[in-house]
Design an enzyme around this catalytic site. Sequence first.
Site, PDB file in Angstrom:
ATOM      1  N   HIS A 274       0.683  -1.560  -0.344  1.00  0.00           N
ATOM      2  CA  HIS A 274       0.161   0.206   0.127  1.00  0.00           C
ATOM      3  C   HIS A 274       0.887   1.316   0.066  1.00  0.00           C
ATOM      4  O   HIS A 274       0.151   2.512  -0.084  1.00  0.00           O
ATOM      5  CB  HIS A 274      -1.220   0.052   1.199  1.00  0.00           C
ATOM      6  CG  HIS A 274      -1.721   1.102   1.202  1.00  0.00           C
ATOM      7  ND1 HIS A 274      -2.915   2.025   0.199  1.00  0.00           N
ATOM      8  CD2 HIS A 274      -1.955   2.174   2.555  1.00  0.00           C
ATOM      9  CE1 HIS A 274      -3.685   2.744   0.437  1.00  0.00           C
ATOM     10  NE2 HIS A 274      -3.178   2.875   1.917  1.00  0.00           N
ATOM     11  N   CYS A 275       2.042   1.507   0.514  1.00  0.00           N
ATOM     12  CA  CYS A 275       2.992   2.220   0.471  1.00  0.00           C
ATOM     13  C   CYS A 275       3.587   2.588  -0.200  1.00  0.00           C
ATOM     14  O   CYS A 275       3.894   4.149  -1.194  1.00  0.00           O
ATOM     15  CB  CYS A 275       3.719   2.392   1.969  1.00  0.00           C
ATOM     16  SG  CYS A 275       1.863   2.478   3.263  1.00  0.00           S
ATOM     17  N   ILE A 276       4.557   1.900  -0.792  1.00  0.00           N
ATOM     18  CA  ILE A 276       5.826   2.348  -1.216  1.00  0.00           C
ATOM     19  C   ILE A 276       5.587   2.715  -2.854  1.00  0.00           C
ATOM     20  O   ILE A 276       6.233   3.463  -3.113  1.00  0.00           O
ATOM     21  CB  ILE A 276       6.970   1.389  -1.887  1.00  0.00           C
ATOM     22  CG1 ILE A 276       7.424   1.092  -0.330  1.00  0.00           C
ATOM     23  CG2 ILE A 276       8.424   1.755  -2.082  1.00  0.00           C
ATOM     24  CD1 ILE A 276       8.352  -0.729  -0.070  1.00  0.00           C
ATOM     25  N   ASP A 279       3.344   6.688  -2.185  1.00  0.00           N
ATOM     26  CA  ASP A 279       4.044   7.407  -1.376  1.00  0.00           C
ATOM     27  C   ASP A 279       4.429   8.719  -2.545  1.00  0.00           C
ATOM     28  O   ASP A 279       4.221  10.022  -1.602  1.00  0.00           O
ATOM     29  CB  ASP A 279       4.273   6.915  -0.522  1.00  0.00           C
ATOM     30  CG  ASP A 279       3.916   6.220   0.573  1.00  0.00           C
ATOM     31  OD1 ASP A 279       2.534   6.079   0.548  1.00  0.00           O
ATOM     32  OD2 ASP A 279       4.631   6.057   2.303  1.00  0.00           O
TER      33      ASP A 279
END
Length: 441
Positions: A274-276, A279
């Site tokens: 979900h993040c890298i 973001d």
Amino acid sequence: MARPVELDELIGKIQSKTAVVGVIGLGYVGIPLVVEFCRAGFHCIGFDIDDIRVNALCDGRSYIKHIDEAKIKACLPLFTPTTDFSRLSGVDCIVICVPTPLGRHHEPDLSYVLNTTRTIAKYLCRGKLVVLESTTYPGTTDEEMRPILEAAGLKAGEDFYLAFSPEREDPNNKDYSTPTIPKVVGGYTPGCLAAAQALYDSIVVRTIPVSSTRVAEATKLLENIYRSVNIALVNELKVLFDKMGIDVWEVIEAAKTKPFGYQPFYPGPGLGGHCIPIDPFYLEWKAREYEVSTKFINLAGEINTSMPHYVIQKAIDALSERGKSINGATILILGLSYKKDLDDIRESPSLKLFDILQKKGAIVDYNDPYIPEMPKTRKYSFKKASVALTAENLSHYDCVLISTDHSAYDPEFIASNSLMVVDTRNLIKDSHKYKGKIIKA
């Protein structure tokens, strides 16, 4: 300004474990938090819009592979999962763990955060703490959430408390989990920080207070953009070294023997989780407000998002050398999740590979021991079930594409029984043994 009486009362309730904690979003971030709050002795109400999730949790069942059902069952005396958001009126501390995806044009989609904030505002009263954990751009907590929460007349820092504390979950990490990962906390005011720090001090090894919610939001972005940029570097080197006849994996293994000044990062078929993958785009979007071009970050994003296409081209070239066209070729993708030994397909590059291959006319199947059927996602709906990983099945595909290196995958078994393997994870390390069948990508 004198410290509000409500703040001392709230901190007292937190320290005595009489505060009721509400966690909104019962997924990969929310559930570990629930477990730790209940383990610490708090009554916890978990909120989610998904009836299936809530019903499973009410029955003590876990729908996330790496979270043991025994942990869920142990929580139930103190844990109430619900879809009834009116129960927020009985909660002292509210922690928001909802998705922050990207829109169609890679712009931030804060709809989950802002809709959740509007719901909270209906039940907000004096003395409550609201904490956002969802990854986002600097300013979200202060500039986007606070006006919604203050619209009815209450003031952040005086009547209620507002903070940001970025989630740092690494699903299935054997060395670090929620209670052992230091927690960065930023408050809208010093009182907001004090309340949030008291809450997290009760469940984690150490809290790291910072001067504002914006600093806390930026901290999360730095952590993940650092990884994105370094992964882009090794992905770019993978492409270059391949043309030079050099195995990038061997280079990385040699480089990481240096005891200082180097940290290994590994190439792959693209970024997942979900993040890298997300973001950098959040910060890039926010940077435009300040007329700053994030060139370095943008370039890393371009490299990483190009990796699925690079992998597909390697497969096309290898098939062509064997007299096969990608149109009509049979392809088996090994691993649907974005990370080994997980059932998590959020932003998984395997889904992008599946989509590209189908659009090029390939007949595509997959195997993943943790994902028996492909669930519908925001972007994709393939309606496929996992194919059994047998010698007979492997031998029927023109190409086996290793996208996730699950521990359950036996490299020798796969290599010996496949006609051709495109390996994006260096699962098959002794590729020279298989007479050109293994293509590193």
